[in-house]
Design a protein around this motif. Structure first.
Motif, PDB file in Angstrom:
ATOM      1  N   PHE A  76      -1.091  -1.240  -4.531  1.00 59.25           N
ATOM      2  CA  PHE A  76      -1.519   0.005  -5.167  1.00 59.25           C
ATOM      3  C   PHE A  76      -0.656   1.172  -4.722  1.00 59.25           C
ATOM      4  CE2 PHE A  76      -4.011  -0.212  -1.253  1.00 59.25           C
ATOM      5  CZ  PHE A  76      -3.824   1.060  -0.718  1.00 59.25           C
ATOM      6  N   ASN A 120      -3.640   0.570  -9.447  1.00 57.33           N
ATOM      7  CA  ASN A 120      -3.790  -0.775  -8.903  1.00 57.33           C
ATOM      8  C   ASN A 120      -2.908  -1.754  -9.668  1.00 57.33           C
ATOM      9  OD1 ASN A 120      -6.062  -0.395  -6.921  1.00 57.33           O
ATOM     10  ND2 ASN A 120      -6.947   0.472  -8.776  1.00 57.33           N
ATOM     11  N   SER A 133      -5.677  -0.230 -15.017  1.00 53.89           N
ATOM     12  CA  SER A 133      -5.048  -0.201 -13.700  1.00 53.89           C
ATOM     13  C   SER A 133      -5.160   1.143 -12.996  1.00 53.89           C
ATOM     14  CB  SER A 133      -3.567  -0.562 -13.824  1.00 53.89           C
ATOM     15  OG  SER A 133      -3.423  -1.865 -14.322  1.00 53.89           O
ATOM     16  N   ARG A 137       0.861  -1.184   0.000  1.00 52.25           N
ATOM     17  CA  ARG A 137       0.000   0.000   0.000  1.00 52.25           C
ATOM     18  C   ARG A 137       0.895   1.231   0.000  1.00 52.25           C
ATOM     19  NH1 ARG A 137      -1.408  -3.311   3.982  1.00 52.25           N
ATOM     20  NH2 ARG A 137      -0.772  -1.821   5.605  1.00 52.25           N
ATOM     21  N   LYS A 141      -5.720   6.384  -8.242  1.00 52.36           N
ATOM     22  CA  LYS A 141      -5.117   5.199  -7.643  1.00 52.36           C
ATOM     23  C   LYS A 141      -4.647   4.254  -8.744  1.00 52.36           C
ATOM     24  CE  LYS A 141      -6.358   1.858  -4.069  1.00 52.36           C
ATOM     25  NZ  LYS A 141      -7.481   1.414  -3.221  1.00 52.36           N
TER      26      LYS A 141
END
Length: 188
Positions: free
Chosen positions: A108, A102, A93, A56, A100
């Motif tokens: 992410f 991903n 993505s 993260r 964001k």
């Protein structure tokens, strides 16, 4: 990478400040650092590749339009290996509304800016935070609090256009005095 970028990538410091003039490669190195970490492919720090579960990350820019849309996102899009993207495509993505990126394994990077209210930076756990240019001190403080439960890392890639600011008195001066042992200061 040039030597200053290699020094930046190889430093095991949990806190890093990469200082350089315009066009010195600090943002390029910083974006690579975020990509190495979120994809668990760090060529210089294999211990970062062994973190269990999704990564993260957070990356913070000066502004949405000039910093994020015109500089950072095009650089991330160019440098991100397609094999980590959902369906191998940036368009599948990266979500524009949430800002964001991903990754296939659930990792992410969320993108934020110094234009946002400080409260927007609270409440979530992160493994790393990269800052493009010097952040406001309150945003920096809020972001480093998000790293406590993961023992995460942060770095700032900046050109010191404001002269002596909080980063000098709160980071560099204590480091030079031996009171901040983890900080790595690199000038280009």
């Amino acid at each position: 990478p040039h030597q200053a970028q290699i020094d930046f990538h190889t430093s095991p410091a949990k806190e890093k400040v990469f200082i350089g003039g315009n066009r010195s490669g600090k943002t390029f190195g910083s974006v690579h650092e975020a990509i190495f970490r979120v994809t668990k492919t760090h060529p210089f720090r294999p211990e970062l590749n062994a973190i269990k579960g999704p990564i993260r990350g957070r990356y913070v820019a000066v502004s949405i339009e000039e910093g994020l849309n015109q500089i950072l996102l095009p650089m991330f899009k160019e440098l991100m290996p397609r094999r980590f993207l959902i369906n191998g495509r940036w368009e599948d993505s990266y979500h524009t509304k949430s800002r964001k990126l991903n990754i296939k394994d659930g990792s992410f990077i969320e993108f934020m800016t110094y234009e946002q209210e400080t409260e927007k930076f609270a409440g979530t756990s992160r493994h790393f935070t990269g800052f493009d240019e010097e952040p406001p001190e309150l945003i920096w403080q809020e972001c480093i609090m998000r790293l406590l439960d993961t023992d995460g890392d942060w770095w700032i890639a900046m050109t010191p256009v404001e002269g002596v600011t909080w980063t000098y008195t709160e980071i560099e001066e204590p480091y030079n005095a031996g009171n901040r042992p983890y900080t790595f200061i690199q000038r280009v």
